[in-house]
Design a protein around this motif. Structure first.
Motif, PDB file in Angstrom:
ATOM      1  N   TYR A  15       0.835  -1.202   0.000  1.00 15.99           N
ATOM      2  CA  TYR A  15       0.000   0.000   0.000  1.00 15.99           C
ATOM      3  C   TYR A  15       0.870   1.252   0.000  1.00 15.99           C
ATOM      4  N   LEU A  16       1.844   1.319   0.909  1.00  9.03           N
ATOM      5  CA  LEU A  16       2.691   2.512   1.010  1.00  9.03           C
ATOM      6  C   LEU A  16       3.481   2.750  -0.277  1.00  9.03           C
ATOM      7  N   ALA A  17       3.966   1.698  -0.903  1.00 11.42           N
ATOM      8  CA  ALA A  17       4.698   1.853  -2.164  1.00 11.42           C
ATOM      9  C   ALA A  17       3.796   2.454  -3.238  1.00 11.42           C
ATOM     10  N   ILE A  18       2.558   2.001  -3.317  1.00 13.79           N
ATOM     11  CA  ILE A  18       1.596   2.536  -4.297  1.00 13.79           C
ATOM     12  C   ILE A  18       1.208   3.958  -3.919  1.00 13.79           C
ATOM     13  N   GLU A  19       0.883   4.158  -2.662  1.00 15.87           N
ATOM     14  CA  GLU A  19       0.380   5.457  -2.185  1.00 15.87           C
ATOM     15  C   GLU A  19       1.410   6.569  -2.345  1.00 15.87           C
ATOM     16  N   ARG A  20       2.659   6.250  -2.118  1.00 16.75           N
ATOM     17  CA  ARG A  20       3.707   7.272  -2.223  1.00 16.75           C
ATOM     18  C   ARG A  20       3.940   7.727  -3.664  1.00 16.75           C
ATOM     19  N   GLN A  21       3.449   6.969  -4.632  1.00 16.28           N
ATOM     20  CA  GLN A  21       3.571   7.337  -6.047  1.00 16.28           C
ATOM     21  C   GLN A  21       2.262   7.867  -6.631  1.00 16.28           C
ATOM     22  N   ALA A  22       1.170   7.709  -5.891  1.00 15.28           N
ATOM     23  CA  ALA A  22      -0.161   8.029  -6.423  1.00 15.28           C
ATOM     24  C   ALA A  22      -0.435   9.528  -6.455  1.00 15.28           C
ATOM     25  N   GLU A  23      -1.256   9.939  -7.396  1.00 13.36           N
ATOM     26  CA  GLU A  23      -1.697  11.333  -7.473  1.00 13.36           C
ATOM     27  C   GLU A  23      -2.947  11.564  -6.627  1.00 13.36           C
ATOM     28  N   ILE A  24      -3.698  10.518  -6.385  1.00 18.61           N
ATOM     29  CA  ILE A  24      -4.920  10.596  -5.579  1.00 18.61           C
ATOM     30  C   ILE A  24      -4.688   9.813  -4.293  1.00 18.61           C
ATOM     31  N   ARG A  25      -5.021  10.427  -3.158  1.00 21.32           N
ATOM     32  CA  ARG A  25      -4.825   9.775  -1.863  1.00 21.32           C
ATOM     33  C   ARG A  25      -5.847   8.665  -1.648  1.00 21.32           C
ATOM     34  N   SER A  26      -5.392   7.617  -0.959  1.00 12.41           N
ATOM     35  CA  SER A  26      -6.259   6.498  -0.607  1.00 12.41           C
ATOM     36  C   SER A  26      -5.985   6.094   0.836  1.00 12.41           C
ATOM     37  N   GLU A  27      -7.047   5.743   1.538  1.00 14.08           N
ATOM     38  CA  GLU A  27      -6.879   5.170   2.862  1.00 14.08           C
ATOM     39  C   GLU A  27      -6.690   3.663   2.694  1.00 14.08           C
ATOM     40  N   TYR A  28      -6.257   3.016   3.753  1.00 20.31           N
ATOM     41  CA  TYR A  28      -5.968   1.583   3.704  1.00 20.31           C
ATOM     42  C   TYR A  28      -6.507   0.935   4.966  1.00 20.31           C
ATOM     43  N   LEU A  29      -7.195  -0.187   4.789  1.00 19.87           N
ATOM     44  CA  LEU A  29      -7.690  -0.950   5.930  1.00 19.87           C
ATOM     45  C   LEU A  29      -7.691  -2.423   5.583  1.00 19.87           C
ATOM     46  N   ASP A  30      -6.987  -3.180   6.373  1.00 17.11           N
ATOM     47  CA  ASP A  30      -7.042  -4.634   6.291  1.00 17.11           C
ATOM     48  C   ASP A  30      -6.859  -5.159   4.866  1.00 17.11           C
ATOM     49  N   GLY A  31      -5.837  -4.661   4.186  1.00 15.20           N
ATOM     50  CA  GLY A  31      -5.509  -5.192   2.865  1.00 15.20           C
ATOM     51  C   GLY A  31      -6.160  -4.506   1.691  1.00 15.20           C
ATOM     52  N   GLU A  32      -7.038  -3.532   1.937  1.00  6.49           N
ATOM     53  CA  GLU A  32      -7.732  -2.851   0.846  1.00  6.49           C
ATOM     54  C   GLU A  32      -7.456  -1.359   0.857  1.00  6.49           C
ATOM     55  N   MET A  33      -7.399  -0.779  -0.358  1.00  5.12           N
ATOM     56  CA  MET A  33      -7.236   0.669  -0.527  1.00  5.12           C
ATOM     57  C   MET A  33      -8.587   1.274  -0.889  1.00  5.12           C
ATOM     58  N   PHE A  34      -8.848   2.468  -0.356  1.00  3.62           N
ATOM     59  CA  PHE A  34     -10.094   3.176  -0.620  1.00  3.62           C
ATOM     60  C   PHE A  34      -9.770   4.607  -1.030  1.00  3.62           C
ATOM     61  N   ALA A  35     -10.097   4.964  -2.285  1.00  3.34           N
ATOM     62  CA  ALA A  35      -9.816   6.311  -2.786  1.00  3.34           C
ATOM     63  C   ALA A  35     -10.623   7.331  -1.996  1.00  3.34           C
ATOM     64  N   MET A  36     -10.010   8.491  -1.789  1.00  2.00           N
ATOM     65  CA  MET A  36     -10.669   9.559  -1.043  1.00  2.00           C
ATOM     66  C   MET A  36     -11.217  10.603  -2.006  1.00  2.00           C
ATOM     67  N   ALA A  37     -12.378  11.113  -1.688  1.00  4.72           N
ATOM     68  CA  ALA A  37     -12.994  12.161  -2.505  1.00  4.72           C
ATOM     69  C   ALA A  37     -12.421  13.528  -2.123  1.00  4.72           C
ATOM     70  N   GLY A  38     -12.485  14.462  -3.059  1.00  2.50           N
ATOM     71  CA  GLY A  38     -12.058  15.834  -2.774  1.00  2.50           C
ATOM     72  C   GLY A  38     -13.084  16.560  -1.922  1.00  2.50           C
ATOM     73  N   GLY A  39     -12.672  17.643  -1.311  1.00  2.82           N
ATOM     74  CA  GLY A  39     -13.558  18.401  -0.438  1.00  2.82           C
ATOM     75  C   GLY A  39     -14.216  19.561  -1.157  1.00  2.82           C
ATOM     76  N   SER A  40     -15.323  20.014  -0.601  1.00  2.00           N
ATOM     77  CA  SER A  40     -16.046  21.172  -1.131  1.00  2.00           C
ATOM     78  C   SER A  40     -15.305  22.458  -0.754  1.00  2.00           C
ATOM     79  N   ARG A  41     -15.744  23.562  -1.315  1.00  2.00           N
ATOM     80  CA  ARG A  41     -15.173  24.868  -0.975  1.00  2.00           C
ATOM     81  C   ARG A  41     -15.280  25.109   0.529  1.00  2.00           C
ATOM     82  N   GLU A  42     -16.463  24.861   1.094  1.00  2.00           N
ATOM     83  CA  GLU A  42     -16.688  25.080   2.524  1.00  2.00           C
ATOM     84  C   GLU A  42     -15.757  24.196   3.356  1.00  2.00           C
ATOM     85  N   HIS A  43     -15.652  22.940   2.957  1.00  2.00           N
ATOM     86  CA  HIS A  43     -14.779  21.994   3.649  1.00  2.00           C
ATOM     87  C   HIS A  43     -13.349  22.522   3.666  1.00  2.00           C
TER      88      HIS A  43
END
Length: 191
Positions: A15-43
């Motif tokens: 996961y870390l090897a992939i994530e450190r090269q990725a343009e889009i951030r992903s969380e990781y839990l128990d063997g799986e990666m989950f892409a994160m959505a971007g935030g709104s202006r307010e966020h």
């Protein structure tokens, strides 16, 4: 009958090897990666306001404030996450020489959105409670002027305090910092 294919499982190192090269951030839990959505202006405004105010507070004190690009690891459950705001006091500890995965946050702030609110309140808070150094978990609404603070008491007991209204202040006890909700919501249009 077609047998379902097992989900591919990644090790934390993969996961870390992939994530450190990725343009889009992903969380990781128990063997799986989950892409994160971007935030709104307010966020994004709320996150920026909180980072600014906390950074000013800690300017001449030990402690560091990070925005949403700082990964945090919870080793007990192999969970890697990106809180919206995270604070480490004293000397920050990192997983390895890359210094991109924090292990000892004292304060985590999540700005709620319609797509993440249930997760931030539920599983993410549950997982975050496993971080020994974590003293405070804060949820900030973006559809109303509302801040919810969960403060760790006596090991695994968490005390909830809710603050509402722009004229109010909220105390982040873990770093002895009081913020005005008017500062947190500066330039944020609600409603």
């Amino acid at each position: 009958m077609v047998q379902p294919q097992p989900k591919p499982s990644l090790s934390p190192e993969e996961y870390l090897a992939i994530e450190r090269q990725a343009e889009i951030r992903s969380e990781y839990l128990d063997g799986e990666m989950f892409a994160m959505a971007g935030g709104s202006r307010e966020h994004n405004l709320i996150v920026t306001n909180i980072v600014r105010e906390l950074s000013l507070h800690l300017k001449k004190r030990p402690g560091e404030v990070y925005s949403g690009d700082q990964r945090v690891r919870i080793p007990e459950i192999d969970f890697y996450t990106y809180p919206d705001v995270v604070v480490a006091c004293g000397e920050p500890r990192f997983e390895d020489e890359h210094l991109d995965t924090l292990l000892n946050p004292v304060l985590i702030v999540e700005v709620l959105s319609p797509t993440t609110e249930a997760y931030d309140r539920g599983k993410k808070f549950q997982y975050s409670q496993k971080i020994d150094s974590l003293a405070e978990y804060v949820l900030v609404a973006q559809d109303q002027h509302r801040v919810e603070r969960f403060l760790r008491r006596d090991g695994n007991e968490w005390l909830l305090t809710t603050t509402t209204g722009l004229e109010s202040t909220v105390l982040f006890s873990s770093i002895q910092c009081t913020l005005e909700l008017a500062e947190i919501y500066d330039k944020v249009k609600i409603g």
